[in-house]
Design a protein around this motif. Structure first.
Motif, PDB file in Angstrom:
ATOM      1  N   GLY A 200      -4.439  78.642 -86.759  1.00  0.00           N
ATOM      2  CA  GLY A 200      -5.039  77.715 -85.903  1.00  0.00           C
ATOM      3  C   GLY A 200      -6.120  78.270 -85.210  1.00  0.00           C
ATOM      4  N   PHE A 201      -6.089  77.751 -84.021  1.00  0.00           N
ATOM      5  CA  PHE A 201      -7.152  78.251 -83.163  1.00  0.00           C
ATOM      6  C   PHE A 201      -6.725  78.852 -81.877  1.00  0.00           C
ATOM      7  CE2 PHE A 201      -8.790  74.824 -85.637  1.00  0.00           C
ATOM      8  CZ  PHE A 201     -10.118  75.291 -86.286  1.00  0.00           C
ATOM      9  N   GLY A 202      -5.650  79.571 -82.014  1.00  0.00           N
ATOM     10  CA  GLY A 202      -5.087  80.150 -80.984  1.00  0.00           C
ATOM     11  C   GLY A 202      -5.170  82.042 -81.362  1.00  0.00           C
ATOM     12  N   CYS A 203      -4.342  82.705 -80.557  1.00  0.00           N
ATOM     13  CA  CYS A 203      -4.398  84.319 -80.999  1.00  0.00           C
ATOM     14  C   CYS A 203      -2.862  84.770 -80.914  1.00  0.00           C
ATOM     15  CB  CYS A 203      -4.955  84.821 -79.619  1.00  0.00           C
ATOM     16  SG  CYS A 203      -4.294  84.602 -78.013  1.00  0.00           S
ATOM     17  N   PRO A 204      -2.924  85.848 -81.559  1.00  0.00           N
ATOM     18  CA  PRO A 204      -1.540  86.507 -81.989  1.00  0.00           C
ATOM     19  C   PRO A 204      -0.592  86.578 -80.629  1.00  0.00           C
ATOM     20  CG  PRO A 204      -2.922  87.451 -83.609  1.00  0.00           C
ATOM     21  CD  PRO A 204      -3.775  86.506 -82.346  1.00  0.00           C
ATOM     22  N   GLN A 205      -1.294  86.976 -79.636  1.00  0.00           N
ATOM     23  CA  GLN A 205      -0.822  87.296 -78.438  1.00  0.00           C
ATOM     24  C   GLN A 205      -0.050  86.011 -77.784  1.00  0.00           C
ATOM     25  OE1 GLN A 205      -3.790  88.091 -79.087  1.00  0.00           O
ATOM     26  NE2 GLN A 205      -3.728  90.305 -78.974  1.00  0.00           N
ATOM     27  N   MET A 206      -0.535  84.947 -77.913  1.00  0.00           N
ATOM     28  CA  MET A 206       0.027  83.754 -77.544  1.00  0.00           C
ATOM     29  C   MET A 206       1.314  83.508 -78.371  1.00  0.00           C
ATOM     30  SD  MET A 206      -3.065  81.068 -77.148  1.00  0.00           S
ATOM     31  CE  MET A 206      -2.248  79.964 -76.040  1.00  0.00           C
ATOM     32  N   ALA A 207       1.461  83.734 -79.639  1.00  0.00           N
ATOM     33  CA  ALA A 207       2.611  83.827 -80.240  1.00  0.00           C
ATOM     34  C   ALA A 207       3.887  84.710 -79.828  1.00  0.00           C
ATOM     35  CB  ALA A 207       2.480  83.810 -81.788  1.00  0.00           C
ATOM     36  N   ALA A 208       3.359  85.807 -79.229  1.00  0.00           N
ATOM     37  CA  ALA A 208       4.352  86.932 -78.921  1.00  0.00           C
ATOM     38  C   ALA A 208       4.552  86.582 -77.336  1.00  0.00           C
ATOM     39  CB  ALA A 208       3.662  88.219 -79.104  1.00  0.00           C
ATOM     40  N   ASN A 209       3.985  85.522 -76.750  1.00  0.00           N
ATOM     41  CA  ASN A 209       4.085  85.224 -75.514  1.00  0.00           C
ATOM     42  C   ASN A 209       3.759  86.543 -74.420  1.00  0.00           C
ATOM     43  OD1 ASN A 209       4.554  83.459 -73.320  1.00  0.00           O
ATOM     44  ND2 ASN A 209       6.798  84.030 -73.123  1.00  0.00           N
TER      45      ASN A 209
ATOM     46  N   ILE B 219      -7.934  80.001 -89.742  1.00  0.00           N
ATOM     47  CA  ILE B 219      -7.377  81.437 -90.199  1.00  0.00           C
ATOM     48  C   ILE B 219      -5.662  81.447 -90.206  1.00  0.00           C
ATOM     49  CG2 ILE B 219      -7.423  82.362 -88.070  1.00  0.00           C
ATOM     50  CD1 ILE B 219      -8.855  84.793 -89.234  1.00  0.00           C
ATOM     51  N   ASN B 220      -5.123  82.133 -91.198  1.00  0.00           N
ATOM     52  CA  ASN B 220      -3.784  82.708 -90.924  1.00  0.00           C
ATOM     53  C   ASN B 220      -3.934  84.413 -90.980  1.00  0.00           C
ATOM     54  OD1 ASN B 220      -1.607  80.612 -91.222  1.00  0.00           O
ATOM     55  ND2 ASN B 220      -2.746  80.012 -93.017  1.00  0.00           N
ATOM     56  N   VAL B 221      -3.235  84.676 -90.156  1.00  0.00           N
ATOM     57  CA  VAL B 221      -3.392  86.337 -89.945  1.00  0.00           C
ATOM     58  C   VAL B 221      -2.065  86.892 -90.030  1.00  0.00           C
ATOM     59  CG1 VAL B 221      -5.422  85.872 -88.192  1.00  0.00           C
ATOM     60  CG2 VAL B 221      -2.881  86.345 -87.532  1.00  0.00           C
ATOM     61  N   LYS B 222      -1.968  88.059 -90.443  1.00  0.00           N
ATOM     62  CA  LYS B 222      -0.670  88.989 -90.711  1.00  0.00           C
ATOM     63  C   LYS B 222      -1.105  90.472 -90.031  1.00  0.00           C
ATOM     64  CE  LYS B 222      -1.859  90.706 -95.313  1.00  0.00           C
ATOM     65  NZ  LYS B 222      -1.523  90.477 -96.714  1.00  0.00           N
ATOM     66  N   LYS B 223       0.063  91.150 -89.531  1.00  0.00           N
ATOM     67  CA  LYS B 223      -0.293  92.257 -89.074  1.00  0.00           C
ATOM     68  C   LYS B 223      -0.183  93.447 -90.094  1.00  0.00           C
ATOM     69  CE  LYS B 223      -0.559  94.452 -84.676  1.00  0.00           C
ATOM     70  NZ  LYS B 223       0.679  94.503 -83.897  1.00  0.00           N
TER      71      LYS B 223
ATOM     72  N   ALA C 120     -13.047  83.440 -84.614  1.00  0.00           N
ATOM     73  CA  ALA C 120     -12.762  83.836 -85.992  1.00  0.00           C
ATOM     74  C   ALA C 120     -12.069  82.812 -86.992  1.00  0.00           C
ATOM     75  CB  ALA C 120     -11.858  84.874 -86.095  1.00  0.00           C
ATOM     76  N   SER C 121     -11.433  82.018 -86.247  1.00  0.00           N
ATOM     77  CA  SER C 121     -10.490  80.853 -87.165  1.00  0.00           C
ATOM     78  C   SER C 121     -11.851  79.925 -87.094  1.00  0.00           C
ATOM     79  CB  SER C 121      -9.714  80.292 -86.114  1.00  0.00           C
ATOM     80  OG  SER C 121      -8.735  79.174 -87.004  1.00  0.00           O
ATOM     81  N   THR C 122     -12.847  79.633 -86.515  1.00  0.00           N
ATOM     82  CA  THR C 122     -13.852  78.695 -86.750  1.00  0.00           C
ATOM     83  C   THR C 122     -14.578  79.182 -87.757  1.00  0.00           C
ATOM     84  OG1 THR C 122     -13.784  78.094 -84.286  1.00  0.00           O
ATOM     85  CG2 THR C 122     -15.709  77.454 -85.620  1.00  0.00           C
ATOM     86  N   ILE C 123     -15.029  80.491 -87.609  1.00  0.00           N
ATOM     87  CA  ILE C 123     -15.727  81.039 -88.862  1.00  0.00           C
ATOM     88  C   ILE C 123     -15.068  80.852 -90.436  1.00  0.00           C
ATOM     89  CG2 ILE C 123     -17.091  82.992 -89.798  1.00  0.00           C
ATOM     90  CD1 ILE C 123     -17.505  83.906 -87.303  1.00  0.00           C
ATOM     91  N   HIS C 124     -13.804  81.109 -90.281  1.00  0.00           N
ATOM     92  CA  HIS C 124     -12.839  80.978 -91.197  1.00  0.00           C
ATOM     93  C   HIS C 124     -12.921  79.367 -91.895  1.00  0.00           C
ATOM     94  CE1 HIS C 124      -9.153  80.972 -93.752  1.00  0.00           C
ATOM     95  NE2 HIS C 124      -9.352  82.215 -93.903  1.00  0.00           N
TER      96      HIS C 124
END
Length: 295
Positions: free
Chosen positions: A219-228, A253-257, A241-245
């Motif tokens: 979506g349009f958040g960031c991984p840091q928010m998922a990890a709280n 965007i979907n991201v992975k580590k 980045a998600s907007t450009i995607h």
């Protein structure tokens, strides 16, 4: 809601509809506006296209009831307009400045410039309806325009915190010194909807923030928010980045580590300048606590 009143009639209704036209009386001056249509609507606010009775150029009126974020948005827009003057590319940043804010016991209304070319979301949907995606060269242009604008926002010590394709208005420029395709050459973008924005000047230096989001890695958040865990510029950078995607692929965007870095799961097309796009997304997804100044 007393910002929306009909012309002097007997039923005390708030919006008056004649045969084809709805009217709005705004502010203490009782200026009568004709509502030409609805430009957009969210959970708390609706944006209308309006004209004065003298039939001047149309403008937008954003109405929120009850009043929640709109006074804050009005304040931050004024702050951005003042602070941005020291930005090195200030003349190339087109701000949608509010003209006035009318506040009432049960809501408020903000008058602002009308964007008549749609949003980046509209642009992407228009192409998708024809079974296509926005051309990569056009996406590259708008990516550069968005990055410049976001640099100006961060330079002004403001975090937007709600970047998405819907909040980028397409603006036609009158002049440009860049040698580009005719369509691209006359268009830039302006970031709107600062209702969730953060004024960093109100906090200690290097203050970080914590909030939980289900759209953190999709979506349009960031991984840091998922990890709280805490974030600062990461939210705006990852949302960009998600907007450009979204423009490139028609979806957020979907991201992975991968090792110590976040990467998009979607692969770039081989005939694109892959190395350049990978560098851009690496900067945005792994920018850490740095602002968009490096983008």
């Amino acid at each position: 809601f007393k910002a929306l009143k009909n012309k002097k009639n007997n039923d005390n209704s708030q919006v008056s509809t004649t045969t084809n036209t709805t009217y709005m009386i705004l502010g203490e001056s009782d200026e009568i506006l004709s509502i030409e249509g609805t430009l957009g609507s969210g959970a708390y606010a609706t944006v209308y296209s309006c004209r004065t009775k003298s039939n001047e150029a149309p403008f937008a009126v954003k109405v929120e009831r009850p009043a929640a974020c709109l006074p804050w948005e009005f304040y931050l827009n004024l702050q951005l307009g003042s602070r941005i003057r020291g930005f090195d590319s200030c003349s190339q940043v087109h701000l949608i400045m509010p003209k006035q804010l009318n506040k009432y016991p049960d809501g408020c209304a903000m008058v602002m410039q009308l964007g008549n070319s749609g949003t980046l979301h509209d642009l992407a949907v228009l192409h998708m309806k024809n079974g296509k995606l926005v051309p990569e060269i056009v996406v590259a242009h708008y990516a550069a325009e968005m990055s410049r604008f976001l640099r100006a926002v961060h330079f002004s010590d403001i975090l937007h915190c709600d970047i998405k394709p819907d909040n980028w208005l397409i603006i036609q420029r009158e002049h440009s010194d860049a040698f580009r395709d005719e369509f691209i050459d006359t268009n830039t973008v302006s970031l709107i909807d600062f209702g969730r924005a953060i004024d960093l000047k109100q906090f200690p230096a290097n203050q970080r923030f914590v909030s939980k989001s289900n759209q953190a890695v999709s979506g349009f958040g960031c991984p840091q928010m998922a990890a709280n865990v805490s974030w600062r510029y990461e939210l705006d950078l990852c949302a960009l980045a998600s907007t450009i995607h979204f423009l490139l692929f028609g979806k957020p965007i979907n991201v992975k580590k991968v090792g110590s870095k976040w990467k998009a799961t979607k692969k770039f097309r081989r005939y694109w300048p892959v190395n350049e796009w990978e560098e851009v997304f690496d900067l945005l997804l792994n920018g850490g606590c740095n602002s968009s100044q490096s983008v």
